[in-house]
Design a protein around this motif. Structure first.
Motif, PDB file in Angstrom:
ATOM      1  N   GLY A   1      44.961   8.534 -11.269  1.00 23.55           N
ATOM      2  CA  GLY A   1      46.414   8.653 -11.201  1.00 23.55           C
ATOM      3  C   GLY A   1      46.984   8.482  -9.813  1.00 23.55           C
ATOM      4  N   GLY A   2      46.204   7.951  -8.870  1.00 19.07           N
ATOM      5  CA  GLY A   2      46.721   7.753  -7.520  1.00 19.07           C
ATOM      6  C   GLY A   2      47.096   9.077  -6.887  1.00 19.07           C
ATOM      7  N   GLU A   3      48.319   9.151  -6.307  1.00 19.11           N
ATOM      8  CA  GLU A   3      48.793  10.351  -5.617  1.00 19.11           C
ATOM      9  C   GLU A   3      48.839  11.543  -6.554  1.00 19.11           C
ATOM     10  OE1 GLU A   3      50.231  12.828  -2.608  1.00 19.11           O
ATOM     11  OE2 GLU A   3      49.236  10.882  -2.577  1.00 19.11           O
ATOM     12  N   SER A   4      49.128  11.305  -7.839  1.00 19.71           N
ATOM     13  CA  SER A   4      49.172  12.416  -8.792  1.00 19.71           C
ATOM     14  C   SER A   4      47.794  13.025  -8.980  1.00 19.71           C
ATOM     15  CB  SER A   4      49.718  11.927 -10.140  1.00 19.71           C
ATOM     16  OG  SER A   4      48.855  10.933 -10.685  1.00 19.71           O
ATOM     17  N   GLY A   5      46.738  12.231  -8.758  1.00 19.77           N
ATOM     18  CA  GLY A   5      45.386  12.756  -8.851  1.00 19.77           C
ATOM     19  C   GLY A   5      45.101  13.766  -7.766  1.00 19.77           C
ATOM     20  N   VAL A   6      45.590  13.516  -6.549  1.00 15.07           N
ATOM     21  CA  VAL A   6      45.425  14.463  -5.454  1.00 15.07           C
ATOM     22  C   VAL A   6      46.146  15.757  -5.772  1.00 15.07           C
ATOM     23  CG1 VAL A   6      45.897  14.886  -3.001  1.00 15.07           C
ATOM     24  CG2 VAL A   6      45.167  12.616  -3.758  1.00 15.07           C
ATOM     25  N   ALA A   7      47.375  15.634  -6.271  1.00 16.25           N
ATOM     26  CA  ALA A   7      48.156  16.822  -6.614  1.00 16.25           C
ATOM     27  C   ALA A   7      47.480  17.614  -7.730  1.00 16.25           C
ATOM     28  CB  ALA A   7      49.566  16.411  -7.025  1.00 16.25           C
ATOM     29  N   ALA A   8      46.887  16.901  -8.686  1.00 13.67           N
ATOM     30  CA  ALA A   8      46.213  17.579  -9.793  1.00 13.67           C
ATOM     31  C   ALA A   8      44.974  18.317  -9.302  1.00 13.67           C
ATOM     32  CB  ALA A   8      45.833  16.557 -10.866  1.00 13.67           C
ATOM     33  N   ALA A   9      44.219  17.672  -8.401  1.00 13.37           N
ATOM     34  CA  ALA A   9      43.036  18.322  -7.845  1.00 13.37           C
ATOM     35  C   ALA A   9      43.436  19.555  -7.034  1.00 13.37           C
ATOM     36  CB  ALA A   9      42.276  17.332  -6.964  1.00 13.37           C
ATOM     37  N   PHE A  10      44.511  19.432  -6.276  1.00 16.05           N
ATOM     38  CA  PHE A  10      45.004  20.576  -5.509  1.00 16.05           C
ATOM     39  C   PHE A  10      45.404  21.712  -6.428  1.00 16.05           C
ATOM     40  CE2 PHE A  10      48.700  22.972  -4.080  1.00 16.05           C
ATOM     41  CZ  PHE A  10      48.237  23.513  -2.889  1.00 16.05           C
ATOM     42  N   GLU A  11      46.088  21.394  -7.537  1.00 11.19           N
ATOM     43  CA  GLU A  11      46.560  22.420  -8.467  1.00 11.19           C
ATOM     44  C   GLU A  11      45.387  23.195  -9.071  1.00 11.19           C
ATOM     45  OE1 GLU A  11      49.208  24.835 -10.292  1.00 11.19           O
ATOM     46  OE2 GLU A  11      49.662  23.261  -8.827  1.00 11.19           O
ATOM     47  N   LEU A  12      44.323  22.481  -9.441  1.00 12.32           N
ATOM     48  CA  LEU A  12      43.144  23.154  -9.975  1.00 12.32           C
ATOM     49  C   LEU A  12      42.545  24.096  -8.931  1.00 12.32           C
ATOM     50  CD1 LEU A  12      41.404  20.204 -11.865  1.00 12.32           C
ATOM     51  CD2 LEU A  12      42.472  22.221 -12.890  1.00 12.32           C
ATOM     52  N   ASN A  13      42.500  23.626  -7.691  1.00  8.39           N
ATOM     53  CA  ASN A  13      41.979  24.434  -6.593  1.00  8.39           C
ATOM     54  C   ASN A  13      42.856  25.670  -6.384  1.00  8.39           C
ATOM     55  OD1 ASN A  13      40.218  25.071  -4.550  1.00  8.39           O
ATOM     56  ND2 ASN A  13      40.737  23.331  -3.242  1.00  8.39           N
ATOM     57  N   TRP A  14      44.148  25.466  -6.417  1.00 10.36           N
ATOM     58  CA  TRP A  14      45.107  26.553  -6.187  1.00 10.36           C
ATOM     59  C   TRP A  14      44.993  27.636  -7.246  1.00 10.36           C
ATOM     60  CZ3 TRP A  14      48.273  28.208  -2.476  1.00 10.36           C
ATOM     61  CH2 TRP A  14      49.293  29.124  -2.812  1.00 10.36           C
ATOM     62  N   GLN A  15      44.898  27.219  -8.498  1.00  9.04           N
ATOM     63  CA  GLN A  15      44.855  28.183  -9.599  1.00  9.04           C
ATOM     64  C   GLN A  15      43.602  29.046  -9.554  1.00  9.04           C
ATOM     65  OE1 GLN A  15      47.312  28.894 -11.502  1.00  9.04           O
ATOM     66  NE2 GLN A  15      48.621  27.214 -10.787  1.00  9.04           N
ATOM     67  N   SER A  16      42.560  28.561  -8.901  1.00 10.54           N
ATOM     68  CA  SER A  16      41.318  29.330  -8.837  1.00 10.54           C
ATOM     69  C   SER A  16      41.319  30.344  -7.691  1.00 10.54           C
ATOM     70  CB  SER A  16      40.121  28.380  -8.667  1.00 10.54           C
ATOM     71  OG  SER A  16      40.172  27.732  -7.400  1.00 10.54           O
ATOM     72  N   LEU A  17      42.364  30.326  -6.854  1.00  9.30           N
ATOM     73  CA  LEU A  17      42.447  31.246  -5.722  1.00  9.30           C
ATOM     74  C   LEU A  17      42.979  32.611  -6.152  1.00  9.30           C
ATOM     75  CD1 LEU A  17      44.058  28.969  -2.948  1.00  9.30           C
ATOM     76  CD2 LEU A  17      41.647  29.647  -3.131  1.00  9.30           C
ATOM     77  N   GLU A  18      42.514  33.657  -5.473  1.00 12.26           N
ATOM     78  CA  GLU A  18      43.077  34.982  -5.669  1.00 12.26           C
ATOM     79  C   GLU A  18      44.465  35.039  -5.017  1.00 12.26           C
ATOM     80  OE1 GLU A  18      41.821  37.434  -7.434  1.00 12.26           O
ATOM     81  OE2 GLU A  18      40.022  36.264  -7.919  1.00 12.26           O
ATOM     82  N   PRO A  19      45.340  35.957  -5.479  1.00 14.75           N
ATOM     83  CA  PRO A  19      46.696  36.041  -4.922  1.00 14.75           C
ATOM     84  C   PRO A  19      46.720  36.203  -3.397  1.00 14.75           C
ATOM     85  CG  PRO A  19      46.552  37.336  -6.929  1.00 14.75           C
ATOM     86  CD  PRO A  19      45.160  36.876  -6.616  1.00 14.75           C
ATOM     87  N   GLU A  20      45.764  36.962  -2.864  1.00 13.17           N
ATOM     88  CA  GLU A  20      45.747  37.153  -1.405  1.00 13.17           C
ATOM     89  C   GLU A  20      45.504  35.840  -0.680  1.00 13.17           C
ATOM     90  OE1 GLU A  20      44.110  38.971  -3.547  1.00 13.17           O
ATOM     91  OE2 GLU A  20      44.905  41.013  -3.323  1.00 13.17           O
ATOM     92  N   ALA A  21      44.576  35.045  -1.175  1.00 14.08           N
ATOM     93  CA  ALA A  21      44.291  33.748  -0.558  1.00 14.08           C
ATOM     94  C   ALA A  21      45.489  32.816  -0.692  1.00 14.08           C
ATOM     95  CB  ALA A  21      43.050  33.124  -1.188  1.00 14.08           C
ATOM     96  N   GLN A  22      46.182  32.897  -1.814  1.00 13.71           N
ATOM     97  CA  GLN A  22      47.387  32.076  -1.998  1.00 13.71           C
ATOM     98  C   GLN A  22      48.468  32.444  -0.989  1.00 13.71           C
ATOM     99  OE1 GLN A  22      48.551  32.554  -6.106  1.00 13.71           O
ATOM    100  NE2 GLN A  22      47.035  31.081  -6.851  1.00 13.71           N
ATOM    101  N   LYS A  23      48.640  33.737  -0.755  1.00 16.67           N
ATOM    102  CA  LYS A  23      49.645  34.174   0.221  1.00 16.67           C
ATOM    103  C   LYS A  23      49.288  33.711   1.633  1.00 16.67           C
ATOM    104  CE  LYS A  23      51.271  38.252  -2.316  1.00 16.67           C
ATOM    105  NZ  LYS A  23      51.319  39.742  -2.347  1.00 16.67           N
TER     106      LYS A  23
END
Length: 342
Positions: free
Chosen positions: A15-37
């Motif tokens: 998906g081009g640029e959308s693929g990067v965003a999708a990979a980032f989103e998967l990475n983000w969702q796996s983070l604990e709230p503290e790491a997200q902050k």
């Protein structure tokens, strides 16, 4: 390197640029709230190396009460943060964009921005008028982040803190003799304080004074004079005739007149500033030593060498007593006295 990892993600994603965003989103969702902050806080920093001490300061002001280093390790392992050197990190440009989008979704977004600004203001306030080599090195890595505060995050600065990043940046560049780099920050300081605080405010007077100093350091005496006169008038109006800031304005105007060769105009202002500083601050104070030195410079320019010698010697003795033998003001006094003897 994080840039290589992003390039691989882009190559693999259909998906081009959308693929990067999708990979980032998967990475983000796996983070604990503290790491997200923590990741959201890091997105506020400029695209430049980030000393970890600045992150700790911003986190402390923002009341992020969790293990920063443990969560930092997680972000590095997830390729959201790049370690450049010991206690120095950076966020990749594309990752920073995505993290900033996540920041805006946080309920604490404004709190994190204010905390970031307060931490950078504290650093800016610590930049001295004439940084030593050690102070210059310590401040250098913070400069891009202070600039980010003065520009991008200016709305999250309090009224009292609004002027501080600009003054710190101006001092940093002015202390190196980089007046052209300092000037835009002096001009922006005056514009920002006037726009938010109105025409009659002490921080506007300080901005006028600082900008005037940058002008006369560049030899632009005609540009400096009206700003100094306006700052003096404003300070007298707001603070009364007896105040250290009024004495500072008198001193600065006298210095300008001396530089213009207007010795008869400079002398009464120097004497008034010196007298006021002694009354308000006592006979032993760095500002009193500064006035003694400046009056001596005037006498030296007039060929009154005996009068100048007495004041130079008094200023040198006072500066050593107050600041110690190893200080740039002591070096300046020694240089002035040597020039007189020559």
């Amino acid at each position: 390197m994080l840039a290589d990892i992003l390039a691989q993600l882009q190559k693999q994603a259909t998906g081009g640029e959308s693929g990067v965003a999708a990979a980032f989103e998967l990475n983000w969702q796996s983070l604990e709230p503290e790491a997200q902050k923590l990741a959201s806080l890091l997105s506020l920093f400029a695209l430049a190396p980030i000393p970890w001490s600045l992150v700790e300061s911003a986190a402390s002001v923002s009341d992020l009460e969790f293990d920063l280093k443990a969560n930092r390790t997680v972000l590095v392992e997830r390729y959201l943060l790049q370690e450049l050197a010991e206690d120095t990190y950076q966020v990749h440009e594309r990752i920073r964009e995505l993290l900033q989008q996540k920041l805006e979704e946080l309920a604490q977004a404004d709190e994190l921005k204010r905390g970031y600004c307060q931490a950078m203001v504290a650093v800016a306030k610590d930049i001295p008028q004439t940084p030593t080599l050690i102070e210059f090195a310590e401040a250098t890595l913070a400069i891009p982040h202070i600039e980010e505060t003065a520009t991008v995050y200016q709305p999250w600065l309090s009224d009292d803190d609004l002027i501080s990043p600009f003054l710190g940046l101006s001092r940093f560049y002015k202390g190196q003799g980089a007046y052209e780099q300092a000037l835009p920050w002096g001009e922006e300081s005056l514009s920002a304080t006037r726009e938010r605080l109105g025409e009659s405010h002490l921080n506007v007077a300080s901005s006028l004074n600082n900008l005037a100093e940058l002008f006369y350091l560049q030899g632009r005496y005609n540009d400096a004079e009206p700003l100094l006169i306006q700052a003096l008038s404003m300070r007298k109006h707001l603070l009364g005739n007896e105040h250290p800031d009024v004495a500072e304005s008198l001193n600065n105007l006298a210095v300008l007149y001396k530089l213009q060769g207007r010795y008869s105009d400079a002398k009464p202002l120097h004497i008034e500033a010196l007298s006021m500083r002694k009354r308000l601050l006592g006979d032993e104070h760095p500002d009193v030593a500064n006035s003694l030195n400046n009056l001596a410079v005037l006498y030296y320019s007039q060929g009154r060498y005996s009068d100048a010698e007495l004041l130079y010697a008094e200023a040198l003795s006072m500066t050593k007593s107050l600041l110690g033998d190893e200080h740039h003001d002591v070096a300046q006094s020694l240089n002035n006295l040597a020039e007189l003897y020559k």
